[in-house]
Design a protein around this motif. Structure first.
Motif, PDB file in Angstrom:
ATOM      1  N   GLY A 232      31.838  56.190 -26.050  1.00  0.00           N
ATOM      2  CA  GLY A 232      32.400  55.478 -27.188  1.00  0.00           C
ATOM      3  C   GLY A 232      33.690  54.741 -26.853  1.00  0.00           C
ATOM      4  N   PHE A 233      34.384  55.191 -25.802  1.00  0.00           N
ATOM      5  CA  PHE A 233      35.708  54.616 -25.512  1.00  0.00           C
ATOM      6  C   PHE A 233      35.636  53.407 -24.596  1.00  0.00           C
ATOM      7  CE2 PHE A 233      39.888  54.343 -23.544  1.00  0.00           C
ATOM      8  CZ  PHE A 233      40.690  54.354 -24.682  1.00  0.00           C
ATOM      9  N   SER A 236      33.147  47.205 -25.077  1.00  0.00           N
ATOM     10  CA  SER A 236      33.564  46.511 -26.284  1.00  0.00           C
ATOM     11  C   SER A 236      32.570  45.404 -26.609  1.00  0.00           C
ATOM     12  CB  SER A 236      34.963  45.918 -26.083  1.00  0.00           C
ATOM     13  OG  SER A 236      35.334  45.188 -27.215  1.00  0.00           O
ATOM     14  N   PRO A 238      31.973  48.887 -28.890  1.00  0.00           N
ATOM     15  CA  PRO A 238      31.595  50.195 -28.357  1.00  0.00           C
ATOM     16  C   PRO A 238      30.087  50.418 -28.367  1.00  0.00           C
ATOM     17  CG  PRO A 238      33.177  50.409 -30.161  1.00  0.00           C
ATOM     18  CD  PRO A 238      32.763  48.968 -30.114  1.00  0.00           C
ATOM     19  N   ARG A 266      24.084  50.275 -25.456  1.00  0.00           N
ATOM     20  CA  ARG A 266      25.146  49.258 -25.434  1.00  0.00           C
ATOM     21  C   ARG A 266      24.725  48.066 -26.297  1.00  0.00           C
ATOM     22  NH1 ARG A 266      29.641  51.074 -23.309  1.00  0.00           N
ATOM     23  NH2 ARG A 266      29.461  52.187 -21.339  1.00  0.00           N
TER      24      ARG A 266
END
Ligand code: ATP
Ligand code: MG
Length: 348
Positions: A232-233, A236, A238, A266
């Motif tokens: 999750g981190f 971009s 996420p 993704r």
């Protein structure tokens, strides 16, 4: 130059643990980026290495020598901070020379190092100015210059670019990378900007809540996040995390490892046309299309569960909001996780 090793390094503030046992080996000349959310312990870790913060327990070795009891000045490292901390009343030259003069470095040696740093950073014409007469990016260079003239065994950076505007950040990021390649100085670099982390790092250390979640090259961490947190981190927008219970079709045929109860997809692994490879299908309603230049972010809501997910799609597709769509993802692109352990299920 030097290696840096952290062995079971811990820091408590009173009874609040900030760093909970970190192990890390930094190779000679390597640039390691520590990345993680606010409050996860990045600065605390860096400050312990610098000697600005005492260690609760564990070992810090620089060049094979345990330095936990050494004063900052004895550690042969230079730190670059977010706020630069330049002396406002001194010229750029004065700022660059200050540390060397204090250490009793001979005049010719000071001149040689200042000239070299000024050449590398292209700040020669600014040497007689005061910091207030410089732009943010120029101040940042002077702060870098002050670290370079020390010719330290290692550089420590704590969010050195976070005061700069977006364009300058990208420019300085590239310059720091080039500089570090050229000088080959072992470096620890802290940021909470994952793009900065991905582009700068030889290896990334993803931290969460005082602990290391994953260590690897940016590609390894992006392609195979070890935990749900990292999934999750890094990335971009996420990664979408979709519970297996809301997948339709023959889930058994997806070949997900035992224990998988959630899959990561993704945004750029989602397609509106069925791929030729085996894939899963998600029925959804379009909520919002965000064009961001060469690609668009398409926000859709899954019919099965009501969850919103994001797709990165090329160009600016003509899709009316509220249209019904099918979203496809290749089975080989799925990242399988278990929510209890928080870990990937396909690590053998
Ligand atoms: N001097 C201090 N006294 C007490 N607690 C502290 C102190 N410094 C930091 N902490 C706490 O330790 C934890 C880690 O802080 P740290 O500054 O290392 O985070 P960080 O990862 O650098 O965050 P950020 O990205 O916001 O800079 C936080 O919970 C913070 O509140
Ligand atoms: Mg910090």
């Amino acid at each position: 130059m030097a290696t840096i090793s952290l062995i079971d390094l811990k820091k408590n503030y009173g009874d609040v643990p900030a760093v909970k046992g970190v192990n890390l080996s930094v190779a000679d000349g390597e640039l390691i980026v520590l990345v993680g959310p606010s409050g996860c312990g990045k600065s605390t870790l860096l400050r312990m290495v610098a000697g600005l913060e005492s260690v609760t327990s564990g070992v810090i070795e620089i060049g094979g020598r345990n330095v936990v009891k050494a004063e900052p000045a004895e550690r042969d490292i230079a730190m670059v901070f977010q706020n630069y901390a330049l002396y406002p009343h001194m010229s750029v030259r004065g700022n660059l020379e200050y540390g060397l003069k204090n250490r009793g470095t001979p005049r010719e040696e000071i001149d040689r190092r200042v000239k070299e740093a000024a050449d590398i950073l292209e700040i020669g014409p600014l040497l007689e100015r005061k910091p207030r007469q410089l732009s943010g990016g120029q101040r940042q260079r002077v702060a870098m210059g002050r670290a370079i003239v020390r010719e330290p065994a290692a550089f420590l950076f704590d969010e050195p670019l976070s005061n700069l505007d977006a364009k300058l950040r990208v420019q300085m990021r590239v310059e720091i990378r080039k500089l570090q390649r050229r000088l080959k100085t072992t470096s620890l670099y802290v940021t909470h900007d994952q793009l900065e982390a991905m582009t700068l790092a030889d290896r990334l250390v993803v931290m969460n809540n005082g602990l290391v979640e994953q260590i690897g090259t940016p590609t390894e961490v992006y392609d195979r996040p070890a935990t749900l947190f990292v999934a999750g981190f890094i990335g971009s927008p996420p990664m979408n995390l979709v519970p297996v219970s809301s997948l339709s079709g023959d889930v058994a045929g997806f070949g997900l490892p035992a224990g998988t109860d959630i899959v990561g997809i993704r945004p750029d692994g989602c397609f509106l046309e069925k791929p030729s490879e085996p894939s899963l299908t998600l029925d959804a309603n379009v909520e919002l299309l965000e064009p961001i230049g060469g690609e668009s972010h398409l926000h859709v809501r899954l019919k099965s569960s009501g969850q919103s997910i994001v797709l990165s799609v090329p160009g600016r597709p003509e899709i009316a909001e509220t249209t019904s769509v099918q979203v496809f993802a290749r089975l080989t692109d799925l990242h399988p996780f278990n929510t209890q352990t928080g870990r990937r299920t396909d690590i053998v």
